[in-house]
Write a protein that holds these residues in place. Structure first.
Motif, mmCIF file in Angstrom:
data_model
loop_
_atom_site.group_PDB
_atom_site.id
_atom_site.type_symbol
_atom_site.label_atom_id
_atom_site.label_comp_id
_atom_site.label_asym_id
_atom_site.label_seq_id
_atom_site.Cartn_x
_atom_site.Cartn_y
_atom_site.Cartn_z
ATOM 1 N N THR A 70 40.994 43.749 -2.002
ATOM 2 C CA THR A 70 40.020 44.564 -1.289
ATOM 3 C C THR A 70 38.952 43.672 -0.663
ATOM 4 O O THR A 70 38.312 42.880 -1.360
ATOM 5 C CB THR A 70 39.354 45.581 -2.236
ATOM 6 O OG1 THR A 70 40.359 46.427 -2.799
ATOM 7 C CG2 THR A 70 38.341 46.432 -1.498
ATOM 8 N N THR A 71 38.775 43.805 0.630
ATOM 9 C CA THR A 71 37.825 42.953 1.350
ATOM 10 C C THR A 71 36.411 43.134 0.809
ATOM 11 O O THR A 71 35.917 44.253 0.685
ATOM 12 C CB THR A 71 37.828 43.306 2.851
ATOM 13 O OG1 THR A 71 39.152 43.153 3.356
ATOM 14 C CG2 THR A 71 36.887 42.406 3.621
ATOM 15 N N GLY A 72 35.769 42.023 0.474
ATOM 16 C CA GLY A 72 34.378 42.048 0.041
ATOM 17 C C GLY A 72 34.144 42.623 -1.337
ATOM 18 O O GLY A 72 32.987 42.832 -1.727
ATOM 19 N N TYR A 73 35.197 42.864 -2.103
ATOM 20 C CA TYR A 73 35.025 43.472 -3.424
ATOM 21 C C TYR A 73 34.391 42.486 -4.394
ATOM 22 O O TYR A 73 34.681 41.282 -4.376
ATOM 23 C CB TYR A 73 36.374 43.938 -3.973
ATOM 24 C CG TYR A 73 36.298 44.519 -5.363
ATOM 25 C CD1 TYR A 73 35.873 45.823 -5.558
ATOM 26 C CD2 TYR A 73 36.637 43.756 -6.474
ATOM 27 C CE1 TYR A 73 35.795 46.370 -6.835
ATOM 28 C CE2 TYR A 73 36.565 44.281 -7.754
ATOM 29 C CZ TYR A 73 36.138 45.585 -7.923
ATOM 30 O OH TYR A 73 36.056 46.101 -9.189
ATOM 31 N N THR A 131 26.876 46.681 1.775
ATOM 32 C CA THR A 131 28.271 46.289 1.567
ATOM 33 C C THR A 131 28.477 44.846 1.994
ATOM 34 O O THR A 131 27.714 44.315 2.816
ATOM 35 C CB THR A 131 29.229 47.210 2.353
ATOM 36 O OG1 THR A 131 30.586 46.881 2.018
ATOM 37 C CG2 THR A 131 29.046 47.039 3.854
ATOM 38 N N ASP A 169 31.765 44.219 2.744
ATOM 39 C CA ASP A 169 33.032 44.456 3.445
ATOM 40 C C ASP A 169 32.767 44.517 4.946
ATOM 41 O O ASP A 169 32.198 45.480 5.450
ATOM 42 C CB ASP A 169 33.647 45.772 2.956
ATOM 43 C CG ASP A 169 34.994 46.061 3.602
ATOM 44 O OD1 ASP A 169 35.454 45.240 4.429
ATOM 45 O OD2 ASP A 169 35.585 47.104 3.275
ATOM 46 N N ASN A 224 32.407 51.267 9.672
ATOM 47 C CA ASN A 224 33.302 50.719 8.656
ATOM 48 C C ASN A 224 34.536 51.603 8.525
ATOM 49 O O ASN A 224 34.739 52.538 9.306
ATOM 50 C CB ASN A 224 32.558 50.560 7.323
ATOM 51 C CG ASN A 224 32.342 51.882 6.604
ATOM 52 O OD1 ASN A 224 32.417 52.957 7.204
ATOM 53 N ND2 ASN A 224 32.075 51.815 5.310
ATOM 54 N N ASN A 236 33.266 50.457 -2.157
ATOM 55 C CA ASN A 236 32.829 49.099 -1.829
ATOM 56 C C ASN A 236 31.394 49.058 -1.289
ATOM 57 O O ASN A 236 31.049 48.182 -0.499
ATOM 58 C CB ASN A 236 33.775 48.458 -0.810
ATOM 59 C CG ASN A 236 34.133 47.027 -1.168
ATOM 60 O OD1 ASN A 236 33.650 46.488 -2.169
ATOM 61 N ND2 ASN A 236 34.964 46.408 -0.361
ATOM 62 N N SER A 295 38.076 39.372 -1.824
ATOM 63 C CA SER A 295 37.589 39.736 -3.151
ATOM 64 C C SER A 295 37.309 38.480 -3.969
ATOM 65 O O SER A 295 38.007 37.464 -3.832
ATOM 66 C CB SER A 295 38.634 40.595 -3.862
ATOM 67 O OG SER A 295 38.321 40.753 -5.223
#
Length: 263
Positions: free
Chosen positions: A31-34, A121, A123, A136, A194, A221
């Motif tokens: 997961t992007t930016g998790y 965020t 993300d 987003n 997120n 992540s």
């Protein structure tokens, strides 16, 4: 012996919570930016243990009572999950080449406008809606310093400090992305999808300055899958060890009831 049942039970309950967090981290490894969760454990308050058959004795000439029962030592009834905290360590910056993808290299968060107020965020996997607004994956608008960021088309440039320009060569200034930071990351709480929030009882986010924005890249992540799998094995073994203790305690209690009582 019964104390062992309580101790092992709390250990099993605590490890169930740990397993849930590890499973959630593994589910979001891509997961992007998790940001992964970590658990802080603590023991229940320790208590002084005395011989229970001895009574409190009054000591002549001394006001009050003194506990003269023989002291056995300290005891606790197990452990409990004290806190589930978020690890805000930065993940790897991954180049995608996609114009709408943005990554923050350093401290800071993107700001989103949601029906529940502004959310934070990491993300940066964005797109453009029908109104040419930068949004987003949930359709929440990405905020600039003067409001939602509105583009003229898919050709735009974002510099390292978050300034957005329309056009392939970036010849028309639009706005500067609202990148904020929080001095005490312990006050940042997850709010699902997120996103994060700082409660009103804490100092609110302020403009960030120690960062560089990367266009055409995203932050991956920060969860280490191998580390999570190792933790999962350790949790399972600890859980099984507590199960064996409970089984042993049950067998010993059975002996105490069925055998010792006959003597």
């Amino acid at each position: 012996m019964i104390r062992g049942l309580y101790t092992s039970t709390t250990g099993m309950l605590a490890n169930e919570i740990r397993m849930d967090d590890v499973a959630n981290n593994l589910a979001n490894v891509n997961t992007t930016g998790y940001k992964g969760d970590v658990e802080a454990m603590k023991s229940f308050p320790q208590m002084l243990v005395h011989r229970i058959n001895d009574t409190y004795l009054k000591v002549s000439g001394i006001e009050g009572e003194m506990d003269l029962r023989p002291l056995i030592g300290m005891s606790t009834f197990g452990v409990v999950v004290d806190e589930i905290a978020t690890d805000h360590a930065q993940g790897e910056i991954y180049v995608t080449g996609r114009n709408f993808d943005l990554a923050i290299d350093g401290r800071g968060f993107f700001t989103l406008q949601t029906p529940f107020g502004e959310r934070l965020t990491r993300d940066g996997e964005f797109s453009m809606n029908a109104s040419h607004e930068l949004v987003n994956s949930l359709g929440y608008r990405v905020m600039g310093e003067t409001g939602p960021v509105v583009l003229k088309g898919k050709k735009f440039v974002v510099d390292e400090k978050g300034a957005v320009f329309n056009g392939e060569k970036g010849d028309e200034f639009v706005d500067r992305l609202k990148i904020v930071t929080v001095d005490d990351l312990r006050t940042v709480r997850k709010r699902g999808h997120n996103m994060f929030e700082v409660g009103p009882e804490h100092p609110q986010p302020r403009p960030a300055d120690d960062f560089a924005l990367r266009q055409g890249a995203v932050e991956k992540s920060n969860v280490n899958a191998i580390s999570m799998l190792r933790d999962m094995v350790q949790i399972m073994r600890t859980y099984e060890a507590n199960q064996r203790v409970i089984l042993t305690e049950d067998q010993e209690l059975g002996r105490a009831v069925n055998d010792i009582a006959r003597l």
